[in-house]
Write an enzyme that holds these catalytic residues in place. Structure first.
Site, PDB file in Angstrom:
ATOM      1  N   ASP A  41      21.162  -4.315  54.161  1.00 40.32           N
ATOM      2  CA  ASP A  41      21.091  -5.772  54.253  1.00 40.32           C
ATOM      3  C   ASP A  41      19.453  -5.976  53.911  1.00 40.32           C
ATOM      4  O   ASP A  41      18.855  -5.050  54.104  1.00 40.32           O
ATOM      5  CB  ASP A  41      21.407  -6.406  55.593  1.00 40.32           C
ATOM      6  CG  ASP A  41      21.002  -7.746  55.796  1.00 40.32           C
ATOM      7  OD1 ASP A  41      21.130  -8.597  54.723  1.00 40.32           O
ATOM      8  OD2 ASP A  41      20.660  -8.217  56.905  1.00 40.32           O
ATOM      9  N   SER A  42      19.004  -7.102  53.928  1.00 40.84           N
ATOM     10  CA  SER A  42      17.651  -7.280  53.711  1.00 40.84           C
ATOM     11  C   SER A  42      17.032  -7.344  55.097  1.00 40.84           C
ATOM     12  O   SER A  42      15.800  -7.108  55.121  1.00 40.84           O
ATOM     13  CB  SER A  42      17.643  -8.757  53.537  1.00 40.84           C
ATOM     14  OG  SER A  42      18.080  -9.661  54.438  1.00 40.84           O
ATOM     15  N   TYR A  88      15.529 -12.188  51.749  1.00 40.80           N
ATOM     16  CA  TYR A  88      15.568 -12.063  50.263  1.00 40.80           C
ATOM     17  C   TYR A  88      16.213 -13.395  49.729  1.00 40.80           C
ATOM     18  O   TYR A  88      16.455 -13.946  48.704  1.00 40.80           O
ATOM     19  CB  TYR A  88      17.072 -11.271  50.141  1.00 40.80           C
ATOM     20  CG  TYR A  88      16.844  -9.571  49.922  1.00 40.80           C
ATOM     21  CD1 TYR A  88      15.790  -9.135  50.393  1.00 40.80           C
ATOM     22  CD2 TYR A  88      17.874  -8.820  49.834  1.00 40.80           C
ATOM     23  CE1 TYR A  88      15.341  -7.715  50.322  1.00 40.80           C
ATOM     24  CE2 TYR A  88      17.754  -7.567  49.840  1.00 40.80           C
ATOM     25  CZ  TYR A  88      16.542  -6.901  50.014  1.00 40.80           C
ATOM     26  OH  TYR A  88      16.409  -5.656  50.173  1.00 40.80           O
ATOM     27  N   GLY A  89      16.653 -14.290  50.748  1.00 41.79           N
ATOM     28  CA  GLY A  89      17.397 -15.576  50.550  1.00 41.79           C
ATOM     29  C   GLY A  89      16.430 -16.699  49.699  1.00 41.79           C
ATOM     30  O   GLY A  89      16.947 -17.848  49.388  1.00 41.79           O
ATOM     31  N   CYS A 132      24.713  -8.338  52.842  1.00 43.77           N
ATOM     32  CA  CYS A 132      23.887  -9.144  52.726  1.00 43.77           C
ATOM     33  C   CYS A 132      24.470 -10.428  51.627  1.00 43.77           C
ATOM     34  O   CYS A 132      24.905 -10.083  50.781  1.00 43.77           O
ATOM     35  CB  CYS A 132      22.667  -8.766  52.377  1.00 43.77           C
ATOM     36  SG  CYS A 132      21.360 -10.128  51.874  1.00 43.77           S
ATOM     37  N   ASN A 133      24.445 -11.534  52.401  1.00 43.17           N
ATOM     38  CA  ASN A 133      25.188 -12.611  51.335  1.00 43.17           C
ATOM     39  C   ASN A 133      24.390 -12.799  49.794  1.00 43.17           C
ATOM     40  O   ASN A 133      24.885 -12.865  48.708  1.00 43.17           O
ATOM     41  CB  ASN A 133      25.406 -14.062  52.014  1.00 43.17           C
ATOM     42  CG  ASN A 133      26.383 -13.854  53.097  1.00 43.17           C
ATOM     43  OD1 ASN A 133      27.554 -14.386  52.533  1.00 43.17           O
ATOM     44  ND2 ASN A 133      26.097 -13.398  54.268  1.00 43.17           N
ATOM     45  N   GLU A 191      15.934 -15.431  64.295  1.00 40.29           N
ATOM     46  CA  GLU A 191      15.144 -14.154  64.502  1.00 40.29           C
ATOM     47  C   GLU A 191      14.088 -14.490  65.845  1.00 40.29           C
ATOM     48  O   GLU A 191      13.954 -13.537  66.596  1.00 40.29           O
ATOM     49  CB  GLU A 191      14.206 -13.919  63.464  1.00 40.29           C
ATOM     50  CG  GLU A 191      15.000 -13.796  62.141  1.00 40.29           C
ATOM     51  CD  GLU A 191      14.785 -12.318  61.498  1.00 40.29           C
ATOM     52  OE1 GLU A 191      13.780 -12.245  61.285  1.00 40.29           O
ATOM     53  OE2 GLU A 191      15.869 -11.736  61.041  1.00 40.29           O
ATOM     54  N   CYS A 223      26.060 -16.357  55.492  1.00 38.11           N
ATOM     55  CA  CYS A 223      24.700 -15.538  55.875  1.00 38.11           C
ATOM     56  C   CYS A 223      24.854 -14.707  57.053  1.00 38.11           C
ATOM     57  O   CYS A 223      25.571 -15.099  57.920  1.00 38.11           O
ATOM     58  CB  CYS A 223      23.613 -16.584  56.075  1.00 38.11           C
ATOM     59  SG  CYS A 223      21.985 -15.834  56.416  1.00 38.11           S
ATOM     60  N   THR A 224      24.268 -13.471  57.173  1.00 35.42           N
ATOM     61  CA  THR A 224      24.338 -12.518  57.949  1.00 35.42           C
ATOM     62  C   THR A 224      23.781 -13.015  59.374  1.00 35.42           C
ATOM     63  O   THR A 224      24.550 -12.480  60.488  1.00 35.42           O
ATOM     64  CB  THR A 224      23.479 -11.345  57.830  1.00 35.42           C
ATOM     65  OG1 THR A 224      22.247 -11.822  57.406  1.00 35.42           O
ATOM     66  CG2 THR A 224      24.022 -10.646  56.610  1.00 35.42           C
ATOM     67  N   HIS A 225      23.048 -14.098  59.391  1.00 32.30           N
ATOM     68  CA  HIS A 225      22.564 -14.515  60.673  1.00 32.30           C
ATOM     69  C   HIS A 225      23.293 -15.562  61.360  1.00 32.30           C
ATOM     70  O   HIS A 225      23.075 -15.755  62.507  1.00 32.30           O
ATOM     71  CB  HIS A 225      20.962 -14.911  60.452  1.00 32.30           C
ATOM     72  CG  HIS A 225      20.072 -14.140  60.157  1.00 32.30           C
ATOM     73  ND1 HIS A 225      19.977 -12.959  59.348  1.00 32.30           N
ATOM     74  CD2 HIS A 225      18.810 -13.680  60.705  1.00 32.30           C
ATOM     75  CE1 HIS A 225      18.777 -12.288  59.358  1.00 32.30           C
ATOM     76  NE2 HIS A 225      18.034 -12.611  60.230  1.00 32.30           N
TER      77      HIS A 225
HETATM   78  N1  DGL Z   1      20.636 -11.395  54.909  1.00 37.25           N
HETATM   79  C1  DGL Z   1      20.522 -12.468  54.202  1.00 37.25           C
HETATM   80  C2  DGL Z   1      21.663 -13.221  53.866  1.00 37.25           C
HETATM   81  O1  DGL Z   1      22.796 -12.722  54.181  1.00 37.25           O
HETATM   82  C3  DGL Z   1      19.740 -13.548  54.942  1.00 37.25           C
HETATM   83  C4  DGL Z   1      18.269 -13.090  55.378  1.00 37.25           C
HETATM   84  C5  DGL Z   1      17.472 -13.055  54.315  1.00 37.25           C
HETATM   85  O2  DGL Z   1      17.294 -14.370  53.496  1.00 37.25           O
HETATM   86  O3  DGL Z   1      17.153 -12.392  53.855  1.00 37.25           O
HETATM   87  O4  DGL Z   1      21.758 -13.959  52.860  1.00 37.25           O
END
Ligand code: DGL
Length: 277
Positions: free
Chosen positions: A21-22, A53-54, A84-85, A163, A195-197
């Site tokens: 994941d990011s 990454y998003g 990670c989406n 976060e 999204c993972t969060h």
């Molecule tokens: N892991 C990213 C996602 O699921 C969220 C955090 C990011 O923007 O890197 O899209």
């Protein structure tokens, strides 16, 4: 590109599953692997140094995703989960087609689950800008139900709020309301947390939506898909040992422990920093 080569299923089965994941949000998927597949070992890579990454371009996210995969291949993984989406949107077809490896993303399983449970085919998707702009949820849903209508909203403030740990903060409630009101007005009947969060905000989102619609987060369907892929390829772990977890990160920010443990739901052990991959 490097691949897992011609290893037999028997040799592969004892190897770990690679997850990247990011950042640490993908640990929500690891948590689910440990629940559904406790015998499997996991090697995780969180690219904290280059998070988020998003908000980055597709090319950039693709390039990071390839590097993350190459790193995990060095750890001799038998399968890869793109937890990670944003990476799934930018890199899933590429990674699947260019590496000789079982690859699972988080978008296809969540789309499949949403199509299965939606009873009016009005599906809402919330995610990062990269994921929404890629249209990948739209494509994945339409592939399974061409008549479905998709209503999306990018929610860029959710990642920093999670976060920061502001899960039950009135400001967070206000921002949830702001992002989700247009979807509620469209009378969506199912909502995907793309999204993972976002799973950490699930209960607040449910409360604020007030309409009792099902909320899909990708962890459970993703791990179900992973389990069936391992079975299909005959590479599930062959005995009842307790799977291990090794976590690599590209940086250790000040609050990583608090954030990571919240996502993983257990203490963070076995953590190693890699500056050069
Ligand atoms: N892991 C990213 C996602 O699921 C969220 C955090 C990011 O923007 O890197 O899209």
């Amino acid at each position: 590109l490097r691949s897992s080569g011609s290893n037999s299923a028997k040799t592969l089965s004892r190897r770990p599953i690679g997850v990247f994941d990011s950042g640490l949000g993908g640990l929500t998927v690891v948590r689910e692997i440990r629940r559904q597949l406790p015998h499997e070992s996991v090697v995780y890579f969180g690219d904290i140094a280059r998070l988020p990454y998003g908000i980055k371009s597709k090319q950039q996210i693709l390039s990071f995703s390839i590097q993350n995969t190459l790193f995990l291949l060095k750890k001799k993984i038998k399968a890869l989960v793109i937890a990670c989406n944003s990476s799934s949107s930018a890199a899933f077809p590429f990674l699947k087609n260019h590496f000789n490896l079982a690859v699972v993303d988080v978008i296809q399983p969540a789309a499949e689950e949403a199509v299965k449970i939606s009873n009016g085919s009005r599906i809402g998707v919330i995610a990062t800008q990269a994921t929404i702009q890629s249209g990948s949820y739209e494509k994945a849903i339409k592939k399974r139900n061409p008549k479905a209508r998709i209503f999306s909203s990018a929610c860029p403030l959710f990642v920093p709020l999670v976060e920061e740990g502001w899960l039950n903060h009135p400001i967070t409630d206000e921002i949830i309301e702001h992002y989700l009101q247009p979807l509620r007005k469209q009378r969506i009947d199912t909502l995907i947390l793309g999204c993972t969060h976002y799973p950490l905000l699930k209960e607040r989102i449910r409360k604020i939506m007030k309409n009792g619609i099902p909320i899909v987060d990708s962890a459970q369907p993703t791990v179900r898909q992973l389990a069936s892929l391992l079975e299909k390829k005959a590479i599930s772990y062959p005995s009842n040992h307790k799977g291990s977890l090794k976590i690599f990160v590209s940086d250790l920010p000040r609050n990583f422990k608090r954030i990571g443990e919240r996502f993983l739901g257990e203490k963070l052990h076995n953590l190693e920093i890699v500056r050069e991959k």
